[in-house]
Design an enzyme around this catalytic site. Structure first.
Site, PDB file in Angstrom:
ATOM      1  N   ARG A 104       0.833  -1.205   0.000  1.00 56.23           N
ATOM      2  CA  ARG A 104       0.000   0.000   0.000  1.00 56.23           C
ATOM      3  C   ARG A 104       0.862   1.247   0.000  1.00 56.23           C
ATOM      4  O   ARG A 104       0.580   2.232  -0.689  1.00 56.23           O
ATOM      5  CB  ARG A 104      -0.917   0.001   1.229  1.00 56.23           C
ATOM      6  CG  ARG A 104      -2.035  -1.012   1.110  1.00 56.23           C
ATOM      7  CD  ARG A 104      -2.833  -1.130   2.363  1.00 56.23           C
ATOM      8  NE  ARG A 104      -3.501   0.115   2.721  1.00 56.23           N
ATOM      9  CZ  ARG A 104      -4.145   0.280   3.878  1.00 56.23           C
ATOM     10  NH1 ARG A 104      -4.153  -0.691   4.764  1.00 56.23           N
ATOM     11  NH2 ARG A 104      -4.741   1.413   4.135  1.00 56.23           N
ATOM     12  N   HIS A 158      -6.755   6.860  12.564  1.00 57.10           N
ATOM     13  CA  HIS A 158      -6.295   5.468  12.417  1.00 57.10           C
ATOM     14  C   HIS A 158      -4.815   5.373  12.059  1.00 57.10           C
ATOM     15  O   HIS A 158      -4.370   4.337  11.565  1.00 57.10           O
ATOM     16  CB  HIS A 158      -7.149   4.743  11.358  1.00 57.10           C
ATOM     17  CG  HIS A 158      -8.584   4.614  11.764  1.00 57.10           C
ATOM     18  ND1 HIS A 158      -9.600   4.354  10.874  1.00 57.10           N
ATOM     19  CD2 HIS A 158      -9.170   4.722  12.968  1.00 57.10           C
ATOM     20  CE1 HIS A 158     -10.755   4.304  11.524  1.00 57.10           C
ATOM     21  NE2 HIS A 158     -10.532   4.531  12.803  1.00 57.10           N
ATOM     22  N   CYS A 180      10.533  -0.236  22.160  1.00 60.41           N
ATOM     23  CA  CYS A 180      10.688   1.046  22.876  1.00 60.41           C
ATOM     24  C   CYS A 180       9.673   2.094  22.443  1.00 60.41           C
ATOM     25  O   CYS A 180       9.739   3.241  22.884  1.00 60.41           O
ATOM     26  CB  CYS A 180      12.125   1.559  22.661  1.00 60.41           C
ATOM     27  SG  CYS A 180      12.437   2.069  20.952  1.00 60.41           S
ATOM     28  N   SER A 208     -18.178   4.602   4.785  1.00 58.56           N
ATOM     29  CA  SER A 208     -19.328   3.694   4.921  1.00 58.56           C
ATOM     30  C   SER A 208     -19.903   3.794   6.333  1.00 58.56           C
ATOM     31  O   SER A 208     -20.943   3.211   6.621  1.00 58.56           O
ATOM     32  CB  SER A 208     -18.887   2.251   4.647  1.00 58.56           C
ATOM     33  OG  SER A 208     -17.812   1.922   5.539  1.00 58.56           O
ATOM     34  N   ASN A 267     -21.419  11.122  -0.428  1.00 60.85           N
ATOM     35  CA  ASN A 267     -21.057   9.750  -0.751  1.00 60.85           C
ATOM     36  C   ASN A 267     -21.570   9.447  -2.147  1.00 60.85           C
ATOM     37  O   ASN A 267     -22.257  10.248  -2.766  1.00 60.85           O
ATOM     38  CB  ASN A 267     -21.688   8.804   0.303  1.00 60.85           C
ATOM     39  CG  ASN A 267     -20.954   7.493   0.398  1.00 60.85           C
ATOM     40  OD1 ASN A 267     -20.820   6.781  -0.582  1.00 60.85           O
ATOM     41  ND2 ASN A 267     -20.450   7.175   1.588  1.00 60.85           N
ATOM     42  N   GLU A 326     -23.343   6.733  -2.548  1.00 64.06           N
ATOM     43  CA  GLU A 326     -24.621   6.038  -2.292  1.00 64.06           C
ATOM     44  C   GLU A 326     -24.965   6.169  -0.818  1.00 64.06           C
ATOM     45  O   GLU A 326     -24.159   6.638  -0.021  1.00 64.06           O
ATOM     46  CB  GLU A 326     -24.465   4.550  -2.647  1.00 64.06           C
ATOM     47  CG  GLU A 326     -23.382   3.895  -1.812  1.00 64.06           C
ATOM     48  CD  GLU A 326     -22.917   2.550  -2.357  1.00 64.06           C
ATOM     49  OE1 GLU A 326     -23.244   2.222  -3.505  1.00 64.06           O
ATOM     50  OE2 GLU A 326     -22.208   1.855  -1.617  1.00 64.06           O
TER      51      GLU A 326
END
Ligand code: BV8
Ligand code: ZN
Length: 246
Positions: A69, A119, A130, A189, A219, A221
């Site tokens: 990623r 996150h 450490c 979502s 969004n 949807e």
């Protein structure tokens, strides 16, 4: 009145705007989302790549997933949706907080300053020994990267499932949800908590004494929280967000 015009009206009259973004805001930059059919977690089990137990079981697999990623981020650039949020921050200055669940650093790359990363970040590692925090570029960190200080195994500085969010970042997000009178939920979502709970906090506890904040969802949807938002703006955020600040 069409939804974007209505949303722009709410923002024009807002005293304090708080934004929560998810993977959808980066989708038009080419970053895969999580839960779409071709999503990030396709071919992986969340338990194996996004939990501390998975990391303990097989750190090599987890580092392969995160290095992949990180490598893909090299070709990725912010899209007009990210830049529209930079413009919004310029207009509201200290009466604006951008909270993100994303770990791709694209808000910062676009020029956003106040980014609360709930996150974690693909650009940071934390030592399992450490706790040393390091910022890296996007070069591969090797199969089992070790700490320069104590030689113990490094982990991505990412919040995995069943892990606490960084306290002071969560506190900032919580206070910003309480302080705002307009809360924008963009490209998420809204299934992951406590992040998704920020909308309820904004709705239930708007500025003291006033009714709750106006919740606006951006969004492609409807989502898990659509039935409790005040307004939905449906379309790609790279198209809808720039219209907000025209
Ligand atoms: C916690 C890692 C306290 C980073 C992520 C049992 C025990 C313990 C906890 C729980 C439990 N049951 C539930 C929980 C809570 C759990 C949770 O919420 N689980 C859910 C899934 C049921 N949460 C946690 O564990 C959190 N920690 O609670 O700690 C605790 C501690 C101990 C014991 C008890 C409690 C930690 C949550 C953080 C997990 N880490 N990822 C990484 O690898 O990236 S979450 C992951 O999902 C990502 O971070 C991502 O940001 C997040 C949310 O996903 P979205 O961003 O919304 O992306 P998604 O693909 O889902 O949706 C994209 C949306 O964009 C869609 O709506 C799509 O329509 C839209 N879209 C697409 N394209 C566009 C677009 N919109 C606009 N324009 C477009 N172009
Ligand atoms: Zn160390």
């Amino acid at each position: 009145m069409d939804a974007i015009f209505e949303a722009a009206e709410h923002i024009r009259q807002a005293r304090y705007v708080t934004v929560l973004t998810g993977a959808g805001v980066s989708a038009e930059s080419g970053v895969p989302t999580f839960r779409a059919s071709d999503g990030l977690w396709e071919g992986h089990h969340i338990e194996d790549v996004a939990t501390p137990e998975g990391f303990r079981r097989n750190p090599h697999l987890v580092w392969e997933f995160y290095n992949e990623r990180r490598n893909k981020l090299k070709q990725v650039r912010p899209n007009p949706g990210h830049y529209a949020l930079v413009e919004l921050e310029k207009r509201f200055a200290e009466r604006f907080t951008l909270v993100t669940q994303n770990v791709d650093g694209l808000h910062q790359q676009a020029g956003s300053n106040t980014v609360a990363e709930l996150h974690g970040s693909l650009y940071r590692t934390r030592c399992t020994g450490c706790k040393d925090l390091r910022i890296h570029d996007l070069e591969p960190l090797g199969e089992l990267p070790k700490c320069q200080k104590c030689d113990r195994l490094l982990r991505p500085d990412i919040v995995w499932f069943r892990e606490e969010l960084p306290k002071e970042v969560w506190q900032r997000a919580y206070l910003a949800a309480q302080a705002c009178d307009v809360f924008l939920l963009i490209g998420t979502s809204a299934v992951v908590y406590p992040a998704a709970g920020l909308a309820q906090i904004a709705r239930n506890r708007g500025p003291a004494g006033d009714e709750g904040a106006t919740i606006i969802e951006f969004n492609l949807e409807e989502t898990a929280v659509s039935n409790s938002v005040d307004l939905g703006v449906y379309g790609p955020s790279g198209v809808t967000l720039p219209k907000l600040i025209e």
